[in-house]
Design a protein around this motif. Structure first.
Motif, mmCIF file in Angstrom:
data_model
loop_
_atom_site.group_PDB
_atom_site.id
_atom_site.type_symbol
_atom_site.label_atom_id
_atom_site.label_comp_id
_atom_site.label_asym_id
_atom_site.label_seq_id
_atom_site.Cartn_x
_atom_site.Cartn_y
_atom_site.Cartn_z
ATOM 1 N N SER A 154 0.982 -1.153 -0.019
ATOM 2 C CA SER A 154 -0.075 0.095 -0.079
ATOM 3 C C SER A 154 1.022 1.284 -0.049
ATOM 4 N N GLN A 155 0.256 2.380 -0.594
ATOM 5 C CA GLN A 155 1.135 3.542 -0.462
ATOM 6 C C GLN A 155 1.256 3.998 1.103
ATOM 7 N N MET A 156 0.515 3.399 2.044
ATOM 8 C CA MET A 156 0.497 3.717 3.390
ATOM 9 C C MET A 156 1.951 2.996 3.922
ATOM 10 N N ALA A 157 2.595 2.316 3.158
ATOM 11 C CA ALA A 157 3.692 1.585 3.420
ATOM 12 C C ALA A 157 5.015 2.662 3.512
ATOM 13 N N SER A 158 4.888 3.597 2.789
ATOM 14 C CA SER A 158 5.760 4.670 2.571
ATOM 15 C C SER A 158 5.976 5.486 3.729
ATOM 16 N N HIS A 159 7.158 5.977 3.844
ATOM 17 C CA HIS A 159 7.690 6.852 4.943
ATOM 18 C C HIS A 159 7.228 8.340 4.552
ATOM 19 N N THR A 160 6.902 8.652 3.073
ATOM 20 C CA THR A 160 6.420 9.952 2.798
ATOM 21 C C THR A 160 5.058 9.978 2.885
ATOM 22 N N ARG A 161 4.322 9.045 3.018
ATOM 23 C CA ARG A 161 2.989 9.178 3.585
ATOM 24 C C ARG A 161 2.556 8.961 5.133
ATOM 25 N N ALA A 162 2.780 9.770 5.842
ATOM 26 C CA ALA A 162 2.684 9.527 7.437
ATOM 27 C C ALA A 162 1.849 10.477 8.053
ATOM 28 N N PRO A 163 0.344 10.526 7.510
ATOM 29 C CA PRO A 163 -0.474 11.742 8.230
ATOM 30 C C PRO A 163 -0.773 11.104 9.556
ATOM 31 N N GLY A 164 -0.510 10.041 10.256
ATOM 32 C CA GLY A 164 -0.904 9.578 11.283
ATOM 33 C C GLY A 164 -2.189 8.492 11.423
ATOM 34 N N GLY A 165 -2.378 7.821 12.580
ATOM 35 C CA GLY A 165 -3.354 7.064 12.385
ATOM 36 C C GLY A 165 -3.171 5.424 11.747
ATOM 37 N N SER A 166 -3.829 4.583 11.969
ATOM 38 C CA SER A 166 -3.715 3.272 11.206
ATOM 39 C C SER A 166 -2.169 2.733 11.439
ATOM 40 N N TYR A 167 -1.908 3.000 12.501
ATOM 41 C CA TYR A 167 -0.614 2.649 12.985
ATOM 42 C C TYR A 167 -0.073 0.975 12.686
ATOM 43 N N ILE A 168 -1.168 0.125 13.040
ATOM 44 C CA ILE A 168 -0.804 -1.084 12.871
ATOM 45 C C ILE A 168 -0.563 -1.592 11.194
ATOM 46 N N TYR A 169 -1.774 -0.995 10.472
ATOM 47 C CA TYR A 169 -1.885 -1.333 9.145
ATOM 48 C C TYR A 169 -0.724 -0.795 8.528
ATOM 49 N N ARG A 170 -0.435 0.359 8.711
ATOM 50 C CA ARG A 170 0.606 1.125 8.125
ATOM 51 C C ARG A 170 2.090 0.411 8.314
ATOM 52 N N ALA A 171 2.333 -0.034 9.513
ATOM 53 C CA ALA A 171 3.404 -0.637 9.851
ATOM 54 C C ALA A 171 3.478 -2.040 9.309
ATOM 55 N N SER A 172 2.467 -2.842 9.256
ATOM 56 C CA SER A 172 2.569 -4.078 8.533
ATOM 57 C C SER A 172 2.911 -4.054 7.049
ATOM 58 N N LYS A 173 2.276 -2.976 6.315
ATOM 59 C CA LYS A 173 2.364 -2.813 4.957
ATOM 60 C C LYS A 173 4.057 -2.390 4.492
ATOM 61 N N ALA A 174 4.321 -1.413 5.726
ATOM 62 C CA ALA A 174 5.750 -1.192 5.484
ATOM 63 C C ALA A 174 6.708 -2.529 5.588
ATOM 64 N N ALA A 175 6.462 -3.310 6.578
ATOM 65 C CA ALA A 175 7.145 -4.542 6.686
ATOM 66 C C ALA A 175 6.861 -5.382 5.394
ATOM 67 N N ALA A 176 5.709 -5.559 4.805
ATOM 68 C CA ALA A 176 5.658 -6.164 3.714
ATOM 69 C C ALA A 176 6.416 -5.774 2.421
ATOM 70 N N LEU A 177 6.471 -4.308 2.535
ATOM 71 C CA LEU A 177 7.498 -3.907 1.268
ATOM 72 C C LEU A 177 9.001 -4.221 1.530
ATOM 73 N N ASN A 178 9.257 -4.267 2.802
ATOM 74 C CA ASN A 178 10.847 -4.597 3.240
ATOM 75 C C ASN A 178 10.760 -6.062 2.842
ATOM 76 N N LEU A 179 9.762 -6.925 3.251
ATOM 77 C CA LEU A 179 10.126 -8.298 2.870
ATOM 78 C C LEU A 179 10.000 -8.395 1.433
ATOM 79 N N GLY A 180 9.147 -7.723 0.579
ATOM 80 C CA GLY A 180 9.298 -8.085 -0.632
ATOM 81 C C GLY A 180 10.675 -7.529 -1.419
ATOM 82 N N ARG A 181 11.207 -6.678 -1.266
ATOM 83 C CA ARG A 181 12.727 -5.956 -1.547
ATOM 84 C C ARG A 181 13.736 -7.041 -1.153
ATOM 85 N N ASN A 182 13.662 -7.745 0.282
ATOM 86 C CA ASN A 182 14.653 -8.611 0.335
ATOM 87 C C ASN A 182 14.456 -9.945 -0.299
#
Length: 212
Positions: free
Chosen positions: A119-147
């Protein structure tokens, strides 16, 4: 092609499955509730073992890791219980890894592709607050995919990570910006374009590079 789609019983997953079947491809869909070809709760290691046994040595040309949850949409800063963090990461991160791991022999057999819906919510450039768990999980999925892209390059397996858009689904809500058909059309094009040259990409459904 043989395409495996997790979470294929509704929303983007169901629409993608319909698109590919209409094109004449062999699609194996998964769903927790048994409404697809394979029963799969992506958090359940036993289900993964059953799926691998069901597919046997059938090559997989494209694995679309679509299944996921958004449990904290209504939470406020004094919410976000620990169990919700564990459940979300189990589905959105560990579930992706377990799916890739269980189907790796099938992917290697065809030098297939892996598409991870983040999700775009994974990006550090889109951090308006809220949805902490979903944002963090999608950032982790992005990192997982890159690796995964780095580790699977030697097997000839390309991995792409995608923002499907803000889509009018049960998860996205009726006020979302695009229809599920628009998202699916764009994603089908993105998956077709994925190659070892672009492996590790983080792109929007429209084909634009996304900030990490």
């Amino acid at each position: 092609m043989h395409i495996v789609i997790t979470g294929a019983n509704r929303g983007i997953g169901k629409t993608l499955a319909g698109r590919y079947r209409a094109q004449g491809h062999d699609v194996t869909g998964t769903a927790r509730d048994g409404s697809a070809e394979v029963v799969l709760d992506v958090t359940d290691t036993g289900h993964h073992a059953d799926m691998a046994a069901q597919l046997g040595d059938q090559p997989v040309d494209l694995l679309i890791c679509n299944a996921g949850v958004y449990l904290d949409k209504a939470e406020r800063i004094d919410g976000y219980p620990a169990e919700m963090w564990a459940q979300t990461f189990a589905a959105n991160v560990t579930g992706v890894f377990l799916t890739v791991q269980s189907l790796l022999p099938n992917l290697r057999a065809s030098q297939g592709k892996i598409a991870i819906l983040s999700s775009q919510m994974a990006s550090h450039t889109r951090a308006p607050g809220g949805s902490y768990i979903y944002r963090a999980s999608k950032a982790a999925a992005l990192n997982l995919g890159r690796n995964l892209a780095a580790d699977l390059r030697g097997d000839g397996i390309a991995v792409g990570i995608y923002h499907p858009g803000w889509v009018q689904t049960d998860m996205g809500g009726a006020a979302a910006a695009i229809t599920v058909d628009e998202a699916a059309d764009g994603l089908v094009d993105r998956f077709a374009a994925l190659s070892l040259d672009t492996s590790g990409c983080f792109e929007t459904y429209e084909g634009q590079p996304h900030d990490y």
